[in-house]
Write an enzyme that holds these catalytic residues in place. Structure first.
Site, PDB file in Angstrom:
ATOM      1  N   LYS A  54       0.762  -1.058  -0.064  1.00  0.00           N
ATOM      2  CA  LYS A  54       0.000  -0.071  -0.054  1.00  0.00           C
ATOM      3  C   LYS A  54       0.991   1.203   0.010  1.00  0.00           C
ATOM      4  O   LYS A  54       2.078   1.420   0.589  1.00  0.00           O
ATOM      5  CB  LYS A  54      -0.997   0.074   1.243  1.00  0.00           C
ATOM      6  CG  LYS A  54      -1.901  -1.264   1.132  1.00  0.00           C
ATOM      7  CD  LYS A  54      -2.802  -0.943   0.184  1.00  0.00           C
ATOM      8  CE  LYS A  54      -3.876  -2.415   0.336  1.00  0.00           C
ATOM      9  NZ  LYS A  54      -5.025  -2.075  -0.820  1.00  0.00           N
ATOM     10  N   HIS A  60     -10.422  -8.154  -7.990  1.00  0.00           N
ATOM     11  CA  HIS A  60     -10.072  -7.616  -6.708  1.00  0.00           C
ATOM     12  C   HIS A  60     -10.593  -8.530  -5.537  1.00  0.00           C
ATOM     13  O   HIS A  60     -11.438  -9.586  -5.854  1.00  0.00           O
ATOM     14  CB  HIS A  60     -11.015  -6.380  -6.340  1.00  0.00           C
ATOM     15  CG  HIS A  60     -10.904  -6.056  -5.005  1.00  0.00           C
ATOM     16  ND1 HIS A  60     -12.202  -5.853  -4.267  1.00  0.00           N
ATOM     17  CD2 HIS A  60     -10.121  -5.441  -4.478  1.00  0.00           C
ATOM     18  CE1 HIS A  60     -12.124  -5.404  -3.092  1.00  0.00           C
ATOM     19  NE2 HIS A  60     -10.678  -4.887  -3.120  1.00  0.00           N
TER      20      HIS A  60
HETATM   21 MG    MG Z   1      -6.848  -2.265  -3.987  1.00  0.00          MG
END
Ligand code: MG
Length: 377
Positions: free
Chosen positions: A173, A304
């Site tokens: 991230k 996803h």
């Molecule tokens: Mg994502």
């Protein structure tokens, strides 16, 4: 075969390490509003959608199923999945209040349950019902070691662990308040990876176009495979600008609700890696349409997950646009046949259905008691 009863409930399952952060969200539990569709022949289809475990909105999703979609399904043959999808999708009063969002998530859970039933009625795992092959080698990439709240040391340690387990790709991230923190973490993880391994980064929509352009040279320098959700999810012109100016390909789709939205992004070259999510779209039926569309544009589909791995495993094995699937294992202990990775590749499931059948103790452990069929106490 016909549908006799609809049952709904919510699970809230703790995420890894008691909590995770990305560029936009802090999440302690993964929410999974479930529907079980019962039939006169004893088969039960299980479907669910995915949320950030907000009780009020989870309850709203179940209400749409209990009060609107469920009554429309009683007496119908669950194997006629596409006809039922069309009927629910175009039901006038529901279309009026939402063609995305809560009604769409409710529709997704119902559609997944219907596909689970259809595969169980055929006594096949869903991937085979959809035409997939048992020989498919579906590569896994790991996201669960790369959260924004984890220390630099943890990121590097997790990266080494995944490589030791046979993975060849990880995602971390980004979207920290200080961009150079992100750059430093990308460099450290890249240095911990073998030359032939891939690194992806995900901003979860945290940046402006200018911020994404500012980090772009660093992503190119570190040979990042894709930048995921750099900016606000619906900003189509912004994504076109980034696709034209950045070296790194763009991945997105986890916050797009409809086939029409994917068409708009694909038609103007605003996306390269298409991350369609069957529980954000209106189920497997609409996911398959998106995957076919992406395939026609010769774009890879990388579903996803976060964590809807069970369902997407079957779809990714079956669809020709898929060769890579994300691993986030939060709900793994909930299922009778949990998704598993061996030597960096997903094990092909064998049980009939869509992989959504729950263990009894999952309900005992994670059901939220004051919504749906469990409670009204
Ligand atoms: Mg994502």
């Amino acid at each position: 075969m016909h549908i006799t009863r609809i049952e709904t409930f919510v699970l809230h399952v703790p995420v890894s390490g008691g909590g995770i952060e990305d560029g936009m969200h802090t999440v302690a539990h993964w929410g999974a509003p479930f529907v079980r569709i019962h039939t006169d022949v004893g088969l039960i289809g299980t479907g669910y959608t995915g949320t950030h475990a907000h009780l009020g909105t989870d309850r709203a999703i179940l209400t749409v199923i209990d009060e609107a979609y469920g009554p429309m399904l009683i007496g119908k043959d669950p194997r006629e999945v596409l006809a039922l999808w069309d009927e629910l999708q175009h039901a006038g009063p529901l279309q009026w209040v939402g063609r995305s969002g809560i009604t769409h998530l409710a529709h997704s859970a119902v559609d997944v349950a219907l596909w689970d039933l259809k595969a169980k009625a055929a006594n096949e795992p869903l991937w085979r019902l959809l035409g997939g092959s048992a020989q498919t080698r579906l590569e896994a990439y790991d996201t669960d070691g790369g959260w924004l709240d984890r220390s630099d040391e943890d990121l590097v340690r997790e990266t080494h662990m995944r490589m030791d387990e046979g993975y060849k790709a990880v995602k971390i991230k980004v979207g920290s308040p200080d961009m150079m923190r992100d750059v430093g973490r990308i460099r450290q993880v890249r240095a911990a990876l073998p030359d032939d391994a891939r690194l992806m980064v995900d901003a979860n929509g945290a940046w402006t176009v200018d911020q994404a352009l500012a980090i772009s040279p660093y992503l190119a320098e570190q040979n990042v495979t894709w930048l995921e959700e750099p900016i606000w999810y619906d900003d189509l012109p912004g994504h076109v600008t980034l696709a034209q100016k950045m070296h790194t390909p763009i991945a997105l789709g986890e916050q797009l609700y409809t086939l029409d939205a994917f068409r708009d992004f694909l038609a103007v070259g605003a996306v390269h890696f298409v991350q369609a999510d069957a529980v954000r779209l209106a189920g497997i039926s609409e996911w398959w349409q998106v995957a076919d569309l992406a395939h026609a544009y010769r774009k890879p589909v990388v579903p996803h997950i976060g964590d809807m791995m069970q369902i997407h495993l079957h779809l990714a094995i079956a669809h020709p646009a898929c060769s890579l699937l994300e691993r986030i294992p939060w709900m793994q202990t909930c299922f009778v046949e949990p998704a598993a990775v061996k030597d960096g590749h997903f094990v092909v499931p064998q049980h009939p259905g869509a992989g959504t059948t729950l263990r009894d103790d999952a309900i005992e452990r994670f059901a939220v008691r004051n919504v749906g069929s469990f409670g009204r106490s």
